[in-house]
Design an enzyme around this catalytic site. Structure first.
Site, PDB file in Angstrom:
ATOM      1  N   ASP A  12      13.392   9.127  21.845  1.00  0.00           N
ATOM      2  CA  ASP A  12      12.334   9.619  22.723  1.00  0.00           C
ATOM      3  C   ASP A  12      12.448  11.145  22.740  1.00  0.00           C
ATOM      4  O   ASP A  12      13.190  11.729  21.934  1.00  0.00           O
ATOM      5  CB  ASP A  12      12.422   8.975  24.119  1.00  0.00           C
ATOM      6  CG  ASP A  12      13.617   9.470  24.933  1.00  0.00           C
ATOM      7  OD1 ASP A  12      14.446  10.223  24.379  1.00  0.00           O
ATOM      8  OD2 ASP A  12      13.721   9.111  26.115  1.00  0.00           O
ATOM      9  N   CYS A  69      18.282   8.593  23.070  1.00  0.00           N
ATOM     10  CA  CYS A  69      17.480   9.102  24.191  1.00  0.00           C
ATOM     11  C   CYS A  69      18.364  10.064  24.973  1.00  0.00           C
ATOM     12  O   CYS A  69      19.356  10.553  24.439  1.00  0.00           O
ATOM     13  CB  CYS A  69      16.921   7.958  25.041  1.00  0.00           C
ATOM     14  SG  CYS A  69      18.147   6.880  25.804  1.00  0.00           S
ATOM     15  N   THR A  71      20.350   9.596  27.675  1.00  0.00           N
ATOM     16  CA  THR A  71      21.681   9.029  27.934  1.00  0.00           C
ATOM     17  C   THR A  71      22.121   8.016  26.883  1.00  0.00           C
ATOM     18  O   THR A  71      23.309   7.687  26.814  1.00  0.00           O
ATOM     19  CB  THR A  71      21.676   8.279  29.279  1.00  0.00           C
ATOM     20  OG1 THR A  71      20.683   7.233  29.193  1.00  0.00           O
ATOM     21  CG2 THR A  71      21.342   9.222  30.432  1.00  0.00           C
ATOM     22  N   HIS A 102      34.770  -4.947  16.038  1.00  0.00           N
ATOM     23  CA  HIS A 102      34.860  -6.146  16.888  1.00  0.00           C
ATOM     24  C   HIS A 102      33.508  -6.751  17.241  1.00  0.00           C
ATOM     25  O   HIS A 102      33.406  -7.953  17.420  1.00  0.00           O
ATOM     26  CB  HIS A 102      35.601  -5.813  18.190  1.00  0.00           C
ATOM     27  CG  HIS A 102      37.082  -5.670  18.000  1.00  0.00           C
ATOM     28  ND1 HIS A 102      37.974  -5.638  19.038  1.00  0.00           N
ATOM     29  CD2 HIS A 102      37.823  -5.531  16.862  1.00  0.00           C
ATOM     30  CE1 HIS A 102      39.210  -5.503  18.566  1.00  0.00           C
ATOM     31  NE2 HIS A 102      39.148  -5.424  17.252  1.00  0.00           N
ATOM     32  N   HIS A 137      36.728 -12.438  15.851  1.00  0.00           N
ATOM     33  CA  HIS A 137      35.549 -11.740  16.374  1.00  0.00           C
ATOM     34  C   HIS A 137      34.247 -12.379  15.906  1.00  0.00           C
ATOM     35  O   HIS A 137      33.217 -12.248  16.537  1.00  0.00           O
ATOM     36  CB  HIS A 137      35.587 -10.264  15.975  1.00  0.00           C
ATOM     37  CG  HIS A 137      36.836  -9.598  16.454  1.00  0.00           C
ATOM     38  ND1 HIS A 137      37.124  -9.415  17.786  1.00  0.00           N
ATOM     39  CD2 HIS A 137      37.903  -9.128  15.767  1.00  0.00           C
ATOM     40  CE1 HIS A 137      38.302  -8.837  17.909  1.00  0.00           C
ATOM     41  NE2 HIS A 137      38.804  -8.656  16.704  1.00  0.00           N
TER      42      HIS A 137
HETATM   43  C1  RB5 Z   1      14.078  10.628  29.752  1.00  0.00           C
HETATM   44  O1  RB5 Z   1      14.030  11.602  30.726  1.00  0.00           O
HETATM   45  C2  RB5 Z   1      15.307   9.748  29.939  1.00  0.00           C
HETATM   46  O2  RB5 Z   1      15.161   8.929  31.044  1.00  0.00           O
HETATM   47  C3  RB5 Z   1      15.556   8.936  28.685  1.00  0.00           C
HETATM   48  O3  RB5 Z   1      15.717   9.795  27.606  1.00  0.00           O
HETATM   49  C4  RB5 Z   1      16.798   8.055  28.675  1.00  0.00           C
HETATM   50  O4  RB5 Z   1      17.924   8.762  29.060  1.00  0.00           O
HETATM   51  C5  RB5 Z   1      16.702   6.741  29.303  1.00  0.00           C
HETATM   52  O5  RB5 Z   1      17.634   5.931  29.296  1.00  0.00           O
END
Ligand code: RB5
Length: 155
Positions: A12, A69, A71, A102, A137
């Site tokens: 994203d 993304c 996080t 694993h 595994h």
């Molecule tokens: C976008 O601001 C953020 O929410 C997205 O990139 C991501 O971290 C979602 O899990």
């Protein structure tokens, strides 16, 4: 690292810049790349792109996927909704090694706001060069698709 594989990439807006770094890194090493977008840092919703990466792998258009993304959490959740896909959110190289050894994860999820480019590329390299260990595994990975009613752990 094996250079015979195709890697599906997706991000994203939060992961766009790192996706481009990952793409450059892979192409410089003769990997084939399927770029599922995004194509700019304009705001975008991660579920669509996480699903696209996972579907590319599930359909055999790519052998591995990388979904990025902010996080990595949203991408991992989105990719894991696609049947047969095991997406692992990795924040260090040990997690990447174990995700392959694993869990036989095919999709690597990373957070561009969590890891820097150097660490992300190290995680990627370990993810791509580590093989699944199989053995005990194998059974556990199979159970992810068909969880047993009880734990018949055979060791
Ligand atoms: C976008 O601001 C953020 O929410 C997205 O990139 C991501 O971290 C979602 O899990």
């Amino acid at each position: 690292m094996s250079e015979e594989i195709t890697v599906a990439l997706g991000a994203d807006h939060g992961g766009y810049a790192l996706k481009e770094e990952v793409k450059r890194y892979l192409l410089a090493r003769s990997y084939q790349v399927v770029d599922c977008g995004v194509d700019s840092a304009e705001p975008a919703d991660y579920p669509f792109y996480g699903k696209k990466v996972a579907e590319s792998v599930a359909a055999g258009r790519a052998q591995k996927g990388v979904a990025i993304c902010g996080t990595g959490i949203g991408m991992a959740v989105a990719a894991n909704k696609v049947p047969g896909i095991r997406a692992a959110l990795c924040t260090d190289s040990f997690m990447a090694k174990m995700a392959r050894a694993h869990n036989d994860a095919q999709v690597l999820a990373m957070g561009a706001r969590v890891v820097g480019t150097g660490l992300a590329l190290d995680i990627l390299e370990v993810f791509l060069r580590t093989d699944f260990e199989g053995g005990r595994h194998e059974r556990r990975v199979r159970q992810l698709d068909q969880p047993p009613a009880t734990d018949n752990n055979e060791g």
